[in-house]
Write a protein that holds these residues in place. Structure first.
Motif, PDB file in Angstrom:
ATOM      1  N   GLN A   3       0.847  14.550  30.647  1.00 36.58           N
ATOM      2  CA  GLN A   3      -0.096  13.714  30.701  1.00 36.58           C
ATOM      3  C   GLN A   3      -0.333  12.645  29.646  1.00 36.58           C
ATOM      4  O   GLN A   3      -1.098  12.765  28.728  1.00 36.58           O
ATOM      5  N   PHE A   4       0.737  11.739  29.617  1.00 36.96           N
ATOM      6  CA  PHE A   4       0.743  10.641  28.373  1.00 36.96           C
ATOM      7  C   PHE A   4      -0.013   9.321  28.870  1.00 36.96           C
ATOM      8  O   PHE A   4       0.040   9.034  29.951  1.00 36.96           O
ATOM      9  N   MET A   5      -0.711   8.932  27.840  1.00 39.22           N
ATOM     10  CA  MET A   5      -1.206   7.581  28.075  1.00 39.22           C
ATOM     11  C   MET A   5      -0.019   6.579  27.987  1.00 39.22           C
ATOM     12  O   MET A   5       0.897   6.792  27.349  1.00 39.22           O
ATOM     13  N   PRO A   6       0.002   5.510  28.982  1.00 39.26           N
ATOM     14  CA  PRO A   6       1.349   4.751  28.849  1.00 39.26           C
ATOM     15  C   PRO A   6       1.452   4.116  27.441  1.00 39.26           C
ATOM     16  O   PRO A   6       2.769   4.034  26.837  1.00 39.26           O
ATOM     17  N   GLY A   7       0.717   3.709  26.514  1.00 46.46           N
ATOM     18  CA  GLY A   7       0.796   3.313  25.336  1.00 46.46           C
ATOM     19  C   GLY A   7       1.374   4.304  24.499  1.00 46.46           C
ATOM     20  O   GLY A   7       2.369   4.195  23.599  1.00 46.46           O
ATOM     21  N   THR A   8       0.840   5.460  24.638  1.00 49.47           N
ATOM     22  CA  THR A   8       1.564   6.635  23.808  1.00 49.47           C
ATOM     23  C   THR A   8       2.906   7.057  24.304  1.00 49.47           C
ATOM     24  O   THR A   8       3.748   7.283  23.257  1.00 49.47           O
ATOM     25  N   TRP A   9       3.138   6.987  25.511  1.00 47.64           N
ATOM     26  CA  TRP A   9       4.479   7.316  26.124  1.00 47.64           C
ATOM     27  C   TRP A   9       5.432   6.429  25.378  1.00 47.64           C
ATOM     28  O   TRP A   9       6.693   6.855  25.084  1.00 47.64           O
ATOM     29  N   GLU A  10       5.020   4.971  25.470  1.00 48.68           N
ATOM     30  CA  GLU A  10       5.993   3.897  24.741  1.00 48.68           C
ATOM     31  C   GLU A  10       6.386   4.414  23.456  1.00 48.68           C
ATOM     32  O   GLU A  10       7.620   4.105  23.066  1.00 48.68           O
ATOM     33  N   HIS A  11       5.643   4.964  22.607  1.00 47.36           N
ATOM     34  CA  HIS A  11       5.878   5.112  21.257  1.00 47.36           C
ATOM     35  C   HIS A  11       6.469   6.545  20.992  1.00 47.36           C
ATOM     36  O   HIS A  11       7.255   6.617  20.334  1.00 47.36           O
ATOM     37  N   TYR A  12       6.056   7.647  21.789  1.00 46.55           N
ATOM     38  CA  TYR A  12       6.656   8.913  21.591  1.00 46.55           C
ATOM     39  C   TYR A  12       7.272   9.449  22.578  1.00 46.55           C
ATOM     40  O   TYR A  12       8.236  10.530  22.438  1.00 46.55           O
ATOM     41  N   GLY A  13       7.656   8.650  23.735  1.00 40.67           N
ATOM     42  CA  GLY A  13       8.427   9.343  24.741  1.00 40.67           C
ATOM     43  C   GLY A  13       9.772   9.212  24.405  1.00 40.67           C
ATOM     44  O   GLY A  13      10.387   8.457  23.670  1.00 40.67           O
TER      45      GLY A  13
END
Length: 217
Positions: free
Chosen positions: A139-149
């Motif tokens: 359950q990542f928010m898209p913006g967080t995923w862009e940085h930490y994925g």
């Protein structure tokens, strides 16, 4: 006993009433329209600062649209209905992944198990996307995923709907926000800005610490 019962009820409500497929389509179309509108604004603006802001906003909206498109694809491939069952919720079938990711990012694997349990009941959520737009196994928010994925399985893409990527990315995010230094509360607050959320995850983590001692050694 009361706390366990309360957690079960909370989990039951979260998983018996997942986001409907029609809602996913509605949200996808909403972001599609917003993208079209912002692209028109980008074509028309001549102000440099405004253009930069519009491009930033476009990137954010595009990330949300991709998230909902992926969720629709996921629900078409996985048409089961998920129901939280406290008698089977402590299913650590991904324990090897937790341990590998935890070792790489210097955190406790039981924290990953607890977050996975809390977020999607070990990936049994029917759509793997929340009403707020968080997506995938962890359950990542898209913006967080862009940085930490991260691309943990090495297939050339970072995908929150791929279990290896999701778990290693969660480890990356938790470690970066405090867990690698032992500050679990700060890490969980970064993951979800809710004190109650943090308490529930820590409660579950304590369960895994106490009941999976052999796996911890």
């Amino acid at each position: 006993m009361y706390k366990t019962f309360l957690l079960s009820i909370i989990g039951f409500l979260l998983y018996v009433f997942p986001v409907a497929a029609t809602d996913l389509h509605d949200q996808e179309q909403k972001y599609k329209r917003e993208l079209e509108e912002i692209e028109k604004q980008i074509d028309q603006t001549k102000d440099k600062e405004e253009l930069i802001e519009l491009i930033r906003k476009k990137s954010e909206i595009a990330a949300y649209k991709r998230a909902y498109s992926k969720a629709i694809e996921y629900t078409q491939e996985n048409t089961f209905t998920a129901v939280y069952n406290p008698n089977t919720s402590h299913d650590l079938q991904y324990i090897d992944l937790y341990k590998q990711a935890a070792a790489q990012y210097n955190i406790d694997w039981t924290l990953l198990a607890a977050v996975h349990d809390q977020e999607t009941n070990f990936s049994s959520h029917a759509t793997m996307i929340s009403s707020a737009g968080a997506l995938g196994h962890m359950q990542f928010m898209p913006g967080t995923w862009e940085h930490y994925g991260v691309d943990a399985n090495g297939n050339g893409k970072r995908d929150p709907f791929e279990i290896e990527d999701a778990i290693f990315s969660a480890a990356n995010y938790l470690a970066a926000t405090g867990a690698a230094k032992g500050d679990i509360k700060s890490a969980l607050w970064a993951y979800n800005h809710s004190t109650q959320y943090g308490l529930e995850v820590m409660s579950k983590q304590e369960y895994y610490k106490n009941n999976y001692q052999e796996e911890r050694e």
